[in-house]
Design a protein around this motif. Structure first.
Motif, PDB file in Angstrom:
ATOM      1  N   SER A 219      25.280  -6.878  26.514  1.00  0.00           N
ATOM      2  CA  SER A 219      25.296  -8.268  26.980  1.00  0.00           C
ATOM      3  C   SER A 219      26.201  -9.155  26.127  1.00  0.00           C
ATOM      4  CB  SER A 219      23.874  -8.846  26.990  1.00  0.00           C
ATOM      5  OG  SER A 219      23.371  -8.953  25.666  1.00  0.00           O
ATOM      6  N   ARG A 220      26.561  -8.688  24.951  1.00  0.00           N
ATOM      7  CA  ARG A 220      27.405  -9.471  24.043  1.00  0.00           C
ATOM      8  C   ARG A 220      28.899  -9.226  24.275  1.00  0.00           C
ATOM      9  NH1 ARG A 220      23.746 -11.079  19.906  1.00  0.00           N
ATOM     10  NH2 ARG A 220      21.789  -9.910  20.067  1.00  0.00           N
ATOM     11  N   LEU A 221      29.231  -8.336  25.202  1.00  0.00           N
ATOM     12  CA  LEU A 221      30.626  -8.003  25.479  1.00  0.00           C
ATOM     13  C   LEU A 221      31.204  -8.907  26.552  1.00  0.00           C
ATOM     14  CD1 LEU A 221      30.374  -4.087  25.656  1.00  0.00           C
ATOM     15  CD2 LEU A 221      31.066  -5.481  23.694  1.00  0.00           C
ATOM     16  N   GLU A 222      32.536  -9.033  26.546  1.00  0.00           N
ATOM     17  CA  GLU A 222      33.221  -9.658  27.670  1.00  0.00           C
ATOM     18  C   GLU A 222      33.145  -8.711  28.871  1.00  0.00           C
ATOM     19  OE1 GLU A 222      34.387 -12.621  27.782  1.00  0.00           O
ATOM     20  OE2 GLU A 222      34.110 -13.138  25.666  1.00  0.00           O
ATOM     21  N   TYR A 223      33.356  -9.271  30.067  1.00  0.00           N
ATOM     22  CA  TYR A 223      33.187  -8.464  31.271  1.00  0.00           C
ATOM     23  C   TYR A 223      34.119  -7.259  31.287  1.00  0.00           C
ATOM     24  CZ  TYR A 223      32.974  -7.113  36.167  1.00  0.00           C
ATOM     25  OH  TYR A 223      32.834  -6.399  37.331  1.00  0.00           O
ATOM     26  N   LYS A 224      35.385  -7.453  30.875  1.00  0.00           N
ATOM     27  CA  LYS A 224      36.339  -6.344  30.882  1.00  0.00           C
ATOM     28  C   LYS A 224      35.905  -5.250  29.910  1.00  0.00           C
ATOM     29  CE  LYS A 224      40.659  -7.359  31.080  1.00  0.00           C
ATOM     30  NZ  LYS A 224      42.037  -7.819  30.724  1.00  0.00           N
ATOM     31  N   ASP A 225      35.447  -5.642  28.707  1.00  0.00           N
ATOM     32  CA  ASP A 225      34.984  -4.647  27.735  1.00  0.00           C
ATOM     33  C   ASP A 225      33.709  -3.954  28.216  1.00  0.00           C
ATOM     34  OD1 ASP A 225      37.095  -5.289  26.033  1.00  0.00           O
ATOM     35  OD2 ASP A 225      35.954  -6.913  25.108  1.00  0.00           O
ATOM     36  N   PHE A 226      32.868  -4.708  28.923  1.00  0.00           N
ATOM     37  CA  PHE A 226      31.648  -4.115  29.464  1.00  0.00           C
ATOM     38  C   PHE A 226      31.976  -3.025  30.480  1.00  0.00           C
ATOM     39  CE2 PHE A 226      28.535  -4.470  33.049  1.00  0.00           C
ATOM     40  CZ  PHE A 226      27.523  -3.732  32.451  1.00  0.00           C
ATOM     41  N   CYS A 227      32.979  -3.279  31.330  1.00  0.00           N
ATOM     42  CA  CYS A 227      33.380  -2.276  32.323  1.00  0.00           C
ATOM     43  C   CYS A 227      33.897  -1.014  31.642  1.00  0.00           C
ATOM     44  CB  CYS A 227      34.445  -2.853  33.252  1.00  0.00           C
ATOM     45  SG  CYS A 227      33.826  -4.160  34.340  1.00  0.00           S
ATOM     46  N   ARG A 228      34.617  -1.181  30.555  1.00  0.00           N
ATOM     47  CA  ARG A 228      35.105  -0.017  29.825  1.00  0.00           C
ATOM     48  C   ARG A 228      33.955   0.728  29.157  1.00  0.00           C
ATOM     49  NH1 ARG A 228      40.173  -3.077  26.806  1.00  0.00           N
ATOM     50  NH2 ARG A 228      41.549  -3.237  28.636  1.00  0.00           N
ATOM     51  N   GLY A 229      32.999  -0.043  28.615  1.00  0.00           N
ATOM     52  CA  GLY A 229      31.873   0.579  27.920  1.00  0.00           C
ATOM     53  C   GLY A 229      30.974   1.373  28.835  1.00  0.00           C
ATOM     54  N   LYS A 230      30.899   0.980  30.108  1.00  0.00           N
ATOM     55  CA  LYS A 230      30.044   1.703  31.049  1.00  0.00           C
ATOM     56  C   LYS A 230      30.511   3.141  31.276  1.00  0.00           C
ATOM     57  CE  LYS A 230      30.091  -1.070  34.580  1.00  0.00           C
ATOM     58  NZ  LYS A 230      29.744  -1.608  35.921  1.00  0.00           N
ATOM     59  N   CYS A 231      31.765   3.402  30.949  1.00  0.00           N
ATOM     60  CA  CYS A 231      32.298   4.757  31.143  1.00  0.00           C
ATOM     61  C   CYS A 231      31.863   5.717  30.041  1.00  0.00           C
ATOM     62  CB  CYS A 231      33.825   4.719  31.203  1.00  0.00           C
ATOM     63  SG  CYS A 231      34.486   3.700  32.541  1.00  0.00           S
ATOM     64  N   ALA A 232      31.261   5.191  28.973  1.00  0.00           N
ATOM     65  CA  ALA A 232      30.906   6.044  27.839  1.00  0.00           C
ATOM     66  C   ALA A 232      29.730   6.957  28.160  1.00  0.00           C
ATOM     67  CB  ALA A 232      30.582   5.168  26.624  1.00  0.00           C
ATOM     68  N   TYR A 233      28.741   6.467  28.918  1.00  0.00           N
ATOM     69  CA  TYR A 233      27.549   7.260  29.246  1.00  0.00           C
ATOM     70  C   TYR A 233      27.236   7.105  30.733  1.00  0.00           C
ATOM     71  CZ  TYR A 233      26.825   7.484  24.224  1.00  0.00           C
ATOM     72  OH  TYR A 233      27.001   7.690  22.880  1.00  0.00           O
ATOM     73  N   LYS A 234      26.773   8.159  31.323  1.00  0.00           N
ATOM     74  CA  LYS A 234      26.468   8.153  32.748  1.00  0.00           C
ATOM     75  C   LYS A 234      25.310   7.225  33.078  1.00  0.00           C
ATOM     76  CE  LYS A 234      28.091  12.889  33.597  1.00  0.00           C
ATOM     77  NZ  LYS A 234      27.732  14.247  34.092  1.00  0.00           N
TER      78      LYS A 234
END
Length: 345
Positions: A22-37
């Motif tokens: 929740s502390r990430l920007e939206y673009k970084d959040f989208c990238r982070g979602k790719c780390a774990y299924k």
């Protein structure tokens, strides 16, 4: 990813993972979602999705002439109009939209809570719902003798600037600029420049902020303000004048052009005198401090609107001479068709 780090992150509780995301920007959040299924599933969870970053909705801010609320019309058809985008700003019901620049919005407000004759400025960021009230600077802001411009370029500086031009006004005629007030967001004070030539009349028309320089259109000229980075030392920016393209003077007496930027350079667009194209000039520096306008291209009106005969000359004058008045019935053409013109992509 390191195997040990992957196992450690997988053992984190979902609540803690959501709090971190929740502390990430939206673009970084989208990238982070790719780390774990498992992480993309958080966005569809009704409890977690409210805490996670939301995509900023691009759109158009507007306000009616009755100074009503300022809604946002989304560029996506399925979203429509979004009310209350600036509802968190104090005195929201009294806000008047003045300017937008690279995501920031300049408004003014006055109400029974403010000093009579004083109108306050506030700068808002609709994406983050943040706002900043600007210190009062003058009275009678509703007077047309003031032109207020917001300048913000995050690629050049994280700070924003407000330029408040005071126009010389005698017997209902605007004769020039008497002084300029400048607010820099890095401080809480206005700087005043009273060295302006009264012959320079900054208009409400086209202006642009590029590479830390403000370009503001006047009658047949463009005024440039630069040296803004020195305002941190209390130093006023300096200004100078360049003429509009010489071959634009005739049409420019009947209609207004538009300043813009492309490929890091200033551009100026104006209908050609034959009414069949739009001429685009670019401002090039051919020597230190010396500038010239170069024709960049001609945009075909027929390609944009399907016809090119809605701009014409009216006969007039004492002797009925031709080419006396340059006229454009573009708006009438659009209303007859009942549709918006289609532009090539």
């Amino acid at each position: 990813m390191d195997r040990h780090k992957e196992l450690t992150a997988a053992k984190l509780p979902d609540d803690l993972v959501v709090d971190i995301l929740s502390r990430l920007e939206y673009k970084d959040f989208c990238r982070g979602k790719c780390a774990y299924k498992a992480w993309p599933a958080f966005s569809s969870d009704p409890d977690y999705c409210k805490k996670l970053p939301n995509k900023v909705t691009p759109g158009l801010l507007f306000q009616g002439r009755n100074k009503s609320a300022i809604p946002l019309v989304s560029l996506f058809q399925h979203i429509g109009e979004i009310d209350g985008i600036l509802a968190d700003v104090p005195h929201y019901e009294h806000l008047e939209l003045l300017e937008c620049c690279n995501g920031l919005v300049l408004c003014k407000y006055s109400s029974s809570y403010t000093t009579p004759g004083i109108c306050c400025f506030v700068v808002c960021n609709p994406a983050t719902r943040q706002w900043r009230i600007i210190p009062d600077t003058h009275s009678k802001t509703d007077d047309p003798r003031y032109v207020t411009i917001l300048a913000f370029d995050p690629s050049w500086s994280p700070q924003f600037y407000i330029f408040n031009f005071h126009l010389e006004h005698i017997h209902g005629l605007i004769l020039g600029t008497s002084k300029l007030e400048i607010f820099w967001s890095g401080s809480s004070t206005w700087l005043v420049d009273d060295t302006w030539d009264c012959d320079i009349s900054v208009s409400h028309r086209s202006h642009i902020f590029l590479h830390g320089i403000l370009y503001a259109e006047t009658t047949g000229q463009v005024v440039l303000l630069e040296g803004l980075e020195e305002m941190s030392d209390g130093t006023l920016p300096y200004h100078w004048i360049i003429d509009m393209p010489s071959d634009s003077f005739y049409v420019g007496t009947f209609t207004h052009g538009c300043l813009g930027k492309s490929s890091g350079k200033l551009h100026y667009a104006l209908p050609d005198d034959d009414g069949r194209s739009i001429v685009v000039w670019t401002l090039d520096e051919y020597a230190y401090g010396l500038w010239t306008w170069v024709v960049k291209c001609h945009l075909s009106m027929a390609d944009a609107f399907g016809r090119d005969d809605f701009i014409h000359y009216d006969n007039g004058g004492e002797d009925g001479e031709g080419n006396w008045f340059w006229n454009c019935d573009l708006l009438d053409y659009r209303s007859r068709l009942g549709e918006r013109p289609r532009f090539p992509l």
